[in-house]
Write a protein that holds these residues in place. Structure first.
Motif, short mmCIF file in Angstrom:
data_model
loop_
_atom_site.label_atom_id
_atom_site.label_comp_id
_atom_site.label_asym_id
_atom_site.label_seq_id
_atom_site.Cartn_x
_atom_site.Cartn_y
_atom_site.Cartn_z
N MET A 134 -14.55 -11.32 4.45
CA MET A 134 -14.15 -9.92 4.61
C MET A 134 -13.00 -9.85 5.60
N SER A 135 -11.94 -9.20 5.24
CA SER A 135 -10.77 -9.06 6.10
C SER A 135 -11.06 -8.08 7.22
N ARG A 136 -10.62 -8.45 8.42
CA ARG A 136 -10.79 -7.59 9.59
C ARG A 136 -9.53 -6.81 9.90
N HIS A 137 -8.36 -7.44 9.65
CA HIS A 137 -7.08 -6.81 9.99
C HIS A 137 -6.12 -7.05 8.84
N VAL A 138 -5.75 -5.98 8.16
CA VAL A 138 -4.88 -6.05 6.99
C VAL A 138 -3.53 -5.44 7.35
N LEU A 139 -2.48 -6.16 7.00
CA LEU A 139 -1.11 -5.68 7.21
C LEU A 139 -0.54 -5.28 5.86
N VAL A 140 -0.03 -4.04 5.79
CA VAL A 140 0.63 -3.55 4.59
C VAL A 140 2.08 -3.29 4.95
N ALA A 141 2.98 -3.98 4.26
CA ALA A 141 4.42 -3.76 4.47
C ALA A 141 4.86 -2.67 3.51
N VAL A 142 5.56 -1.66 4.05
CA VAL A 142 5.98 -0.54 3.21
C VAL A 142 7.47 -0.29 3.31
N ASP A 143 8.00 0.25 2.23
CA ASP A 143 9.35 0.80 2.21
C ASP A 143 9.24 2.13 1.47
N ASP A 144 10.31 2.63 0.94
CA ASP A 144 10.24 3.95 0.30
C ASP A 144 10.09 3.86 -1.22
N THR A 145 9.39 2.84 -1.70
CA THR A 145 9.19 2.67 -3.14
C THR A 145 7.77 3.04 -3.55
N GLU A 146 7.61 3.34 -4.82
CA GLU A 146 6.27 3.59 -5.36
C GLU A 146 5.39 2.34 -5.25
N ALA A 147 6.01 1.17 -5.37
CA ALA A 147 5.24 -0.06 -5.28
C ALA A 147 4.58 -0.21 -3.91
N SER A 148 5.30 0.14 -2.86
CA SER A 148 4.68 0.00 -1.54
C SER A 148 3.63 1.08 -1.33
N ARG A 149 3.83 2.26 -1.90
CA ARG A 149 2.79 3.30 -1.83
C ARG A 149 1.53 2.81 -2.53
N ALA A 150 1.68 2.16 -3.70
CA ALA A 150 0.53 1.63 -4.42
C ALA A 150 -0.17 0.55 -3.59
N ALA A 151 0.60 -0.28 -2.91
CA ALA A 151 0.01 -1.31 -2.06
C ALA A 151 -0.79 -0.68 -0.92
N PHE A 152 -0.23 0.36 -0.33
CA PHE A 152 -0.92 1.07 0.75
C PHE A 152 -2.22 1.69 0.26
N GLU A 153 -2.16 2.36 -0.89
CA GLU A 153 -3.36 2.97 -1.46
C GLU A 153 -4.41 1.89 -1.78
N TYR A 154 -3.96 0.77 -2.30
CA TYR A 154 -4.85 -0.34 -2.61
C TYR A 154 -5.56 -0.82 -1.34
N ALA A 155 -4.81 -1.01 -0.28
CA ALA A 155 -5.40 -1.49 0.98
C ALA A 155 -6.43 -0.51 1.51
N LEU A 156 -6.14 0.79 1.46
CA LEU A 156 -7.11 1.78 1.91
C LEU A 156 -8.40 1.70 1.11
N ALA A 157 -8.28 1.53 -0.20
CA ALA A 157 -9.46 1.50 -1.06
C ALA A 157 -10.24 0.19 -0.96
N GLU A 158 -9.52 -0.91 -0.89
CA GLU A 158 -10.17 -2.23 -0.95
C GLU A 158 -10.68 -2.75 0.40
N TYR A 159 -10.17 -2.21 1.48
CA TYR A 159 -10.54 -2.70 2.81
C TYR A 159 -11.00 -1.53 3.69
N PRO A 160 -12.13 -0.91 3.31
CA PRO A 160 -12.57 0.30 4.01
C PRO A 160 -12.99 0.06 5.46
#
Length: 142
Positions: free
Chosen positions: A1-27
């Motif tokens: 189980m991950s304790r600390h997840v880093l999400v790299a973002v820019d202003d693309t839909e792909a990074s928004r999807a990655a952020f949403e994924y991290a929120l859902a998968e690593y509660p």
């Protein structure tokens, strides 16, 4: 189980999807959201300044402000989902800044968005591919 997840973002839909994924998968994990502004990128410098040092300083300031606004947006999105996130704004080349931050901040998982939506079609030199090769922790590409 991950304790600390880093999400790299820019202003693309792909990074928004990655952020949403991290929120859902690593509660239960701490999530840090990193935006990297590369003020030395040749296209940024040439397109924004025409070679002018004064115009470059102004453009770099504006780029950092856009990065800060992006991080405020993801903080708000997380709050809407009942989550808190840490945010970091760095200057530098994205692959190196992402990998270095992950190592320094005791991150145990990275989440990135693929701009073309397919991890199987990553081009040579893409940020995702470079980070995946250099990172010492697992990387999920959304």
């Amino acid at each position: 189980m991950s304790r600390h997840v880093l999400v790299a973002v820019d202003d693309t839909e792909a990074s928004r999807a990655a952020f949403e994924y991290a929120l859902a998968e690593y509660p239960d994990a701490t999530i840090t959201v990193l935006h990297v502004f590369d003020p030395t990128h040749p296209h940024i410098y040439a397109d924004a300044t025409g070679g002018s040092g004064d115009r470059y300083v102004e453009f770099a300031r504006a780029g950092r402000e856009r990065g800060a606004a992006l991080l405020e947006e993801v903080t708000s999105l997380a709050a809407d989902r009942g989550r808190e996130v840490r945010t970091v704004l760095e200057d530098g080349r994205a692959p190196g800044a992402i990998v270095d931050y992950a190592a320094e901040a005791d991150v145990d998982h990275l989440v990135l968005g693929s701009r073309d939506g397919s991890a199987s079609r990553l081009g040579t030199g893409s940020v995702c591919q470079t980070v995946a090769k250099r990172a010492s922790v697992p990387v999920t590409i959304v």
